[in-house]
Design a protein around this motif. Structure first.
Motif, mmCIF file in Angstrom:
data_model
loop_
_atom_site.group_PDB
_atom_site.id
_atom_site.type_symbol
_atom_site.label_atom_id
_atom_site.label_comp_id
_atom_site.label_asym_id
_atom_site.label_seq_id
_atom_site.Cartn_x
_atom_site.Cartn_y
_atom_site.Cartn_z
ATOM 1 N N ILE A 1 46.437 41.556 37.901
ATOM 2 C CA ILE A 1 45.892 40.211 37.710
ATOM 3 C C ILE A 1 46.938 39.311 37.064
ATOM 4 N N TRP B 1 49.552 38.454 39.644
ATOM 5 C CA TRP B 1 49.000 37.518 40.620
ATOM 6 C C TRP B 1 48.926 36.099 40.045
ATOM 7 N N LYS B 2 48.474 36.009 38.768
ATOM 8 C CA LYS B 2 48.380 34.693 38.134
ATOM 9 C C LYS B 2 49.759 34.110 37.853
#
Length: 78
Positions: free
Chosen positions: A69, A72-73
């Motif tokens: 995550i 991805w961010k």
């Protein structure tokens, strides 16, 4: 060989346990107590390893998901 090893470990465990607990027992009782203690202790230890293994897998999966995550961010499409 397994039975001989169980007798040796049982005798040692029974001897140590009776000395720590300050219990007077005969040789046969000491060996039997040690053998049964080795079997019960082995089962409990295997259960704890299985539970902590599964729990460690869950923790690893959560940490891996958090890393993905974050990646991805940070580097994903904007």
């Amino acid at each position: 060989m397994g039975v001989v090893w169980l007798l040796i470990v049982g005798a040692a465990a029974g001897f140590l346990a009776t000395r720590v607990m300050r219990v007077e027992a005969g040789v046969v009782q000491t060996v039997v107590l040690g053998m049964l203690g080795a079997v019960i202790g082995g089962l409990v230890l295997r259960l704890l390893i299985a539970v902590t293994g599964a729990l460690a897998g869950l923790v690893g999966a959560v940490l891996g998901a958090m890393l993905l995550i974050w990646l991805w961010k940070t580097y994903g499409p904007r």
